[in-house]
Design an enzyme around this catalytic site. Structure first.
Site, mmCIF file in Angstrom:
data_model
loop_
_atom_site.group_PDB
_atom_site.id
_atom_site.type_symbol
_atom_site.label_atom_id
_atom_site.label_comp_id
_atom_site.label_asym_id
_atom_site.label_seq_id
_atom_site.Cartn_x
_atom_site.Cartn_y
_atom_site.Cartn_z
ATOM 1 N N GLY A 9 -9.709 -4.657 -5.224
ATOM 2 C CA GLY A 9 -9.553 -4.181 -6.595
ATOM 3 C C GLY A 9 -8.298 -4.732 -7.242
ATOM 4 N N GLY A 12 -5.467 -4.918 -4.371
ATOM 5 C CA GLY A 12 -5.859 -5.741 -3.235
ATOM 6 C C GLY A 12 -6.166 -7.171 -3.617
ATOM 7 N N ASP A 30 -15.057 -6.816 0.460
ATOM 8 C CA ASP A 30 -15.186 -5.707 -0.474
ATOM 9 C C ASP A 30 -16.647 -5.269 -0.484
ATOM 10 O OD1 ASP A 30 -13.379 -4.517 -2.971
ATOM 11 O OD2 ASP A 30 -15.537 -4.447 -3.387
ATOM 12 N N LYS A 183 7.102 6.460 -0.327
ATOM 13 C CA LYS A 183 6.340 6.093 -1.525
ATOM 14 C C LYS A 183 5.920 7.334 -2.305
ATOM 15 C CE LYS A 183 3.889 3.426 -4.310
ATOM 16 N NZ LYS A 183 2.786 4.216 -4.833
ATOM 17 N N HIS A 186 8.860 8.412 -4.245
ATOM 18 C CA HIS A 186 9.003 7.404 -5.300
ATOM 19 C C HIS A 186 8.105 7.740 -6.483
ATOM 20 C CE1 HIS A 186 7.152 3.830 -7.181
ATOM 21 N NE2 HIS A 186 8.317 3.216 -7.042
ATOM 22 N N GLU A 190 8.898 8.847 -10.343
ATOM 23 C CA GLU A 190 8.236 8.132 -11.438
ATOM 24 C C GLU A 190 7.659 9.117 -12.459
ATOM 25 O OE1 GLU A 190 3.990 6.229 -11.255
ATOM 26 O OE2 GLU A 190 5.421 4.904 -10.272
#
Length: 312
Positions: A9, A12, A30, A183, A186, A190
């Protein structure tokens, strides 16, 4: 280096493109066979039609990077790969999986001698050209074997940070789960930063609807304390959509990581008033007509390509 990617996607696919620029040998899979074939034709990656073919197309020790939505898609993909791979192979989950699931997943795979890495990946649709900030969790030996790929995907480290984390913008932050934990936090930060920009621009727009907010955002990039990439994206959004953001609906989705951050904070008794309020604001956006929510929606679209709802 040879590596396989599952999930082609927005993230990726662009990661494959960036790796092919450095001539890494990439096997690409995929569920959308046409997407895989198109990417292979564009980049020279090797498209395959099944996970079995993907594993067969790799030399041991194999490295398979999974970039599919968190939850059941990731769980089922990792489980399927675990049955196909062999001792010494490595599975990398580069999506936004919940950190608390990583340790159990790593332990289960270790029984077959398969290494598991959780890589929190930030960069959105801009990562192809700018590079991806990657927060890596898992065993050191597996991280070492993956380092050529991480070096290619990451940006060059800024001069001020190079003496701390090295030449490329990725870091091995700890054991299993730590990459996704870092993450997660993070993304919680955000949320709060985006909310602050949304509220500020909403106040400016309410006070003076004629004010050109793209010019204001550009002005704030000139030595201001709030200059940042999010502010740059605010300017870009206003330039594309107009100050009024009239075509956008004030609907702001959440990916789940904001919720997980708050749940983790509850477990640790750490107060997160800003991040918690920012999540609640996203909930409110789905029932209220609010200009600030339009700013949030526009920002998410700018950095991550997340869908926005538009007026007919």
């Amino acid at each position: 280096m040879q590596i396989a990617f599952v999930g082609l996607g927005k993230m990726g696919g662009n990661m494959v493109r960036r790796l092919r620029r450095d001539d890494h040998d990439v096997v690409a899979y995929d569920r959308d066979a046409d997407l895989a074939a198109s990417l292979a034709e564009e980049t020279g990656a090797r498209a395959v039609s099944s996970l079995e073919d993907l594993v067969a197309g790799l030399e041991a020790p194999r490295h398979v990077w999974v970039m599919v939505p968190h939850g059941d898609p990731t769980i089922s993909t990792v489980q399927a790969l675990g049955k196909l791979l062999s001792k010494g192979d490595v599975i990398i989950d580069g999506g936004n999986s919940r950190w608390s699931e990583d340790a159990a997943r790593a332990e289960e795979l270790s029984g077959a001698g398969i290494h598991y890495l959780d890589v929190g990946t930030s960069g959105g649709v801009w990562g192809l050209d700018v590079g991806y900030c990657m927060m890596v969790g898992g065993p050191s030996e597996a991280v070492e074997t993956l380092s050529p790929v991480l070096d290619s995907l990451a940006p060059e480290t800024s001069e001020k940070s190079r003496h701390v984390i090295g030449e490329r913008g990725w870091e091995h932050v700890g054991g299993s789960g730590s990459g996704h934990y870092v993450k997660m936090v993070h993304n919680g930060i955000e949320y709060g930063m985006m909310q602050a920009f949304a509220e500020g621009f909403a106040l400016l727009h309410k006070n003076n609807p004629e004010l050109d907010l793209a010019r204001v955002a550009h002005l704030w990039e000139q030595g201001s304390v709030v200059r940042s990439w999010l502010n740059e994206l605010s300017a870009r959004a206003f330039e594309q959509e107009g100050t009024g953001l009239d075509a956008l609906q004030p609907w702001v989705d959440d990916s789940g990581e904001g919720r997980w951050t708050i749940e983790a904070a509850l477990d640790e008794s750490v107060p997160l008033p800003v991040i918690t309020a920012s999540l609640y604001s996203r909930f409110a956006s789905r029932t209220e007509d609010d200009y600030g929510s339009k700013v949030l929606a526009a920002l998410r679209n700018q950095f991550g390509g997340h869908a926005v709802k538009r007026n007919d």
